[in-house]
Design a protein around this motif. Structure first.
Motif, PDB file in Angstrom:
ATOM      1  N   ASP A  14       0.893  -1.226  -0.160  1.00 40.81           N
ATOM      2  CA  ASP A  14       0.058  -0.176  -0.106  1.00 40.81           C
ATOM      3  C   ASP A  14       0.690   1.217  -0.121  1.00 40.81           C
ATOM      4  O   ASP A  14       1.849   1.427   0.832  1.00 40.81           O
ATOM      5  CB  ASP A  14      -0.970  -0.050   1.157  1.00 40.81           C
ATOM      6  CG  ASP A  14      -2.106  -0.987   1.022  1.00 40.81           C
ATOM      7  OD1 ASP A  14      -2.671  -1.282   0.124  1.00 40.81           O
ATOM      8  OD2 ASP A  14      -2.236  -1.734   2.200  1.00 40.81           O
ATOM      9  N   GLY A  15       0.501   2.223  -0.818  1.00 37.52           N
ATOM     10  CA  GLY A  15       1.282   3.339  -0.980  1.00 37.52           C
ATOM     11  C   GLY A  15       2.443   3.216  -1.947  1.00 37.52           C
ATOM     12  O   GLY A  15       3.220   4.271  -2.260  1.00 37.52           O
ATOM     13  N   ASP A  19      -2.541   1.891  -4.454  1.00 40.42           N
ATOM     14  CA  ASP A  19      -3.287   2.859  -3.409  1.00 40.42           C
ATOM     15  C   ASP A  19      -4.773   2.583  -3.583  1.00 40.42           C
ATOM     16  O   ASP A  19      -5.200   1.909  -4.676  1.00 40.42           O
ATOM     17  CB  ASP A  19      -3.068   4.272  -3.853  1.00 40.42           C
ATOM     18  CG  ASP A  19      -1.566   4.760  -2.635  1.00 40.42           C
ATOM     19  OD1 ASP A  19      -1.989   4.660  -1.435  1.00 40.42           O
ATOM     20  OD2 ASP A  19      -1.005   5.561  -3.419  1.00 40.42           O
ATOM     21  N   THR A  25     -11.140   5.147   1.416  1.00 43.84           N
ATOM     22  CA  THR A  25     -10.589   5.199   2.798  1.00 43.84           C
ATOM     23  C   THR A  25     -11.521   6.221   3.582  1.00 43.84           C
ATOM     24  O   THR A  25     -11.415   6.000   4.910  1.00 43.84           O
ATOM     25  CB  THR A  25      -9.179   6.146   2.377  1.00 43.84           C
ATOM     26  OG1 THR A  25      -8.329   5.427   1.636  1.00 43.84           O
ATOM     27  CG2 THR A  25      -8.557   6.482   3.781  1.00 43.84           C
ATOM     28  N   GLU A  46      -5.802  10.426   6.509  1.00 50.98           N
ATOM     29  CA  GLU A  46      -4.648  10.249   5.824  1.00 50.98           C
ATOM     30  C   GLU A  46      -3.494   9.919   6.412  1.00 50.98           C
ATOM     31  O   GLU A  46      -2.581   9.130   5.924  1.00 50.98           O
ATOM     32  CB  GLU A  46      -4.713  11.501   4.881  1.00 50.98           C
ATOM     33  CG  GLU A  46      -3.606  11.532   3.857  1.00 50.98           C
ATOM     34  CD  GLU A  46      -3.393  13.039   3.145  1.00 50.98           C
ATOM     35  OE1 GLU A  46      -3.231  12.773   1.766  1.00 50.98           O
ATOM     36  OE2 GLU A  46      -3.810  14.057   3.727  1.00 50.98           O
ATOM     37  N   TRP A  49      -3.755   6.308   7.351  1.00 55.56           N
ATOM     38  CA  TRP A  49      -3.887   5.068   6.203  1.00 55.56           C
ATOM     39  C   TRP A  49      -2.427   4.934   5.562  1.00 55.56           C
ATOM     40  O   TRP A  49      -2.178   3.830   5.158  1.00 55.56           O
ATOM     41  CB  TRP A  49      -5.035   5.797   5.297  1.00 55.56           C
ATOM     42  CG  TRP A  49      -5.088   4.954   4.012  1.00 55.56           C
ATOM     43  CD1 TRP A  49      -4.440   4.710   2.914  1.00 55.56           C
ATOM     44  CD2 TRP A  49      -6.009   3.808   4.016  1.00 55.56           C
ATOM     45  NE1 TRP A  49      -5.008   3.697   1.992  1.00 55.56           N
ATOM     46  CE2 TRP A  49      -5.927   3.243   2.729  1.00 55.56           C
ATOM     47  CE3 TRP A  49      -7.043   3.282   4.855  1.00 55.56           C
ATOM     48  CZ2 TRP A  49      -6.550   2.098   2.246  1.00 55.56           C
ATOM     49  CZ3 TRP A  49      -7.809   2.133   4.307  1.00 55.56           C
ATOM     50  CH2 TRP A  49      -7.616   1.361   3.167  1.00 55.56           C
ATOM     51  N   HIS A  50      -1.755   6.270   5.375  1.00 54.48           N
ATOM     52  CA  HIS A  50      -0.681   6.277   4.710  1.00 54.48           C
ATOM     53  C   HIS A  50       0.569   6.121   5.527  1.00 54.48           C
ATOM     54  O   HIS A  50       1.743   6.080   5.127  1.00 54.48           O
ATOM     55  CB  HIS A  50      -0.479   7.406   3.897  1.00 54.48           C
ATOM     56  CG  HIS A  50      -1.439   7.611   2.789  1.00 54.48           C
ATOM     57  ND1 HIS A  50      -1.416   6.570   1.531  1.00 54.48           N
ATOM     58  CD2 HIS A  50      -2.512   8.312   2.509  1.00 54.48           C
ATOM     59  CE1 HIS A  50      -2.263   6.886   0.865  1.00 54.48           C
ATOM     60  NE2 HIS A  50      -2.937   7.965   1.277  1.00 54.48           N
ATOM     61  N   ASP A 167       7.036   3.328   0.816  1.00 54.44           N
ATOM     62  CA  ASP A 167       6.717   4.691   0.885  1.00 54.44           C
ATOM     63  C   ASP A 167       6.789   5.177   2.093  1.00 54.44           C
ATOM     64  O   ASP A 167       6.418   6.450   2.557  1.00 54.44           O
ATOM     65  CB  ASP A 167       5.330   4.724   0.430  1.00 54.44           C
ATOM     66  CG  ASP A 167       4.206   4.204   1.284  1.00 54.44           C
ATOM     67  OD1 ASP A 167       4.445   3.056   1.604  1.00 54.44           O
ATOM     68  OD2 ASP A 167       3.341   4.749   1.530  1.00 54.44           O
ATOM     69  N   ARG A 187       5.273   9.528  -2.459  1.00 60.14           N
ATOM     70  CA  ARG A 187       3.989   9.559  -3.222  1.00 60.14           C
ATOM     71  C   ARG A 187       3.385  10.832  -2.542  1.00 60.14           C
ATOM     72  O   ARG A 187       2.335  11.424  -3.413  1.00 60.14           O
ATOM     73  CB  ARG A 187       2.952   8.502  -2.867  1.00 60.14           C
ATOM     74  CG  ARG A 187       3.509   7.189  -3.240  1.00 60.14           C
ATOM     75  CD  ARG A 187       3.653   6.987  -4.886  1.00 60.14           C
ATOM     76  NE  ARG A 187       3.997   5.523  -5.246  1.00 60.14           N
ATOM     77  CZ  ARG A 187       4.610   5.126  -6.263  1.00 60.14           C
ATOM     78  NH1 ARG A 187       4.315   6.058  -7.338  1.00 60.14           N
ATOM     79  NH2 ARG A 187       4.531   3.995  -6.725  1.00 60.14           N
ATOM     80  N   HIS A 188       3.999  11.597  -1.513  1.00 58.65           N
ATOM     81  CA  HIS A 188       3.018  12.520  -0.767  1.00 58.65           C
ATOM     82  C   HIS A 188       3.927  14.085  -1.165  1.00 58.65           C
ATOM     83  O   HIS A 188       3.139  15.087  -0.921  1.00 58.65           O
ATOM     84  CB  HIS A 188       2.513  12.167   0.482  1.00 58.65           C
ATOM     85  CG  HIS A 188       1.875  10.981   0.408  1.00 58.65           C
ATOM     86  ND1 HIS A 188       0.669  10.966   0.055  1.00 58.65           N
ATOM     87  CD2 HIS A 188       2.175   9.871   0.855  1.00 58.65           C
ATOM     88  CE1 HIS A 188      -0.146   9.852   0.315  1.00 58.65           C
ATOM     89  NE2 HIS A 188       1.097   9.002   0.638  1.00 58.65           N
ATOM     90  N   ARG A 193       4.138  15.434   4.112  1.00 57.84           N
ATOM     91  CA  ARG A 193       4.215  14.306   5.289  1.00 57.84           C
ATOM     92  C   ARG A 193       4.638  14.696   6.299  1.00 57.84           C
ATOM     93  O   ARG A 193       4.374  14.303   7.608  1.00 57.84           O
ATOM     94  CB  ARG A 193       5.414  13.354   4.517  1.00 57.84           C
ATOM     95  CG  ARG A 193       5.777  12.135   5.585  1.00 57.84           C
ATOM     96  CD  ARG A 193       6.862  11.435   4.816  1.00 57.84           C
ATOM     97  NE  ARG A 193       6.341  10.576   3.798  1.00 57.84           N
ATOM     98  CZ  ARG A 193       5.674   9.497   3.630  1.00 57.84           C
ATOM     99  NH1 ARG A 193       5.423   8.954   4.675  1.00 57.84           N
ATOM    100  NH2 ARG A 193       5.504   9.153   2.593  1.00 57.84           N
TER     101      ARG A 193
END
Length: 211
Positions: A14-15, A19, A25, A46, A49-50, A167, A187-188, A193
């Motif tokens: 995941d991520g 995703d 989510t 968020e 989840w991440h 990630d 990814r963010h 982050r």
């Protein structure tokens, strides 16, 4: 090229490779919030989840939520088929894995009852020579135990060079703790982050490792 530098590759799921759509989510956290009597903001959902803040249990405790209450509620609200249908594959991940001529494994915090349907729905189970789902008994990244379990499954020989791509900071920690290199795919963005994740390679997309 980096793709030719390692005897074996491990990936987070995941991520990293896949995703879930945000609508899924958000719906899960709405229902978990109903169970716990606490609403989760978009930002909180968020982060959890991440894993944007690092270790999720530490984040839960900081918010006054007992992990032993949260996780049973969270898993109770995740439907495997719905989750699978809401999950999409990152194009750059497909491009990278398709170029690898080496054993490939998956080491994920995603639980087995969800991982199987996701891999089947996306038709990517045959990408991996082993799939390791972390558990309380096996350990959670950055604990190297799940990584070493995957290495045993792959039959990695002593002295082989390997890498784990993920990630999150926990992925890089698990790689380093197991004596592997770590690739962080962001990814963010570090500003979103809230921290910068180190790694032997730090990329915004796996295409950076190919080109």
């Amino acid at each position: 090229m980096v793709v030719d530098s390692y005897d074996f590759w491990l990936f987070d799921l995941d991520g990293t490779l896949v995703d879930a759509e945000w609508s899924y989510t958000r719906d899960v956290f709405d229902r978990v919030g109903d169970r716990l009597g606490r609403r989760f903001s978009d930002r909180e959902a968020e982060i959890l989840w991440h894993g944007l803040g690092g270790a999720r249990n530490a984040q839960l405790v900081e918010w006054g939520i007992a992990p032993e209450d949260f996780w049973p509620a969270f898993h109770a609200e995740e439907d495997p088929q719905t989750r699978a249908e809401a999950t999409f594959l990152h194009d750059d991940a497909a491009d990278l894995v398709g170029r690898l001529d080496a054993p490939v494994g998956l080491v994920t915090h995603c639980q087995a009852f969800l991982t199987g349907p996701v891999l089947q729905h996306l038709d990517i189970r045959d990408w991996f020579d082993t799939v390791v789902c972390c558990t309380e008994e096996l350990g959670w990244k950055p604990d190297p135990a799940p990584v070493r379990h995957a290495m045993r499954d792959l039959g990695v020989e002593e002295g082989s060079t390997g890498v784990l791509a993920g990630d999150g900071a926990n992925d890089i920690g698990a790689a380093w703790n197991a004596g592997l290199d770590g690739i962080h795919v962001e990814r963010h963005g570090p500003e979103h982050r809230g921290q910068c994740v180190l790694g032997d390679y730090r990329v915004g997309t796996f295409h950076d490792l190919i080109n």
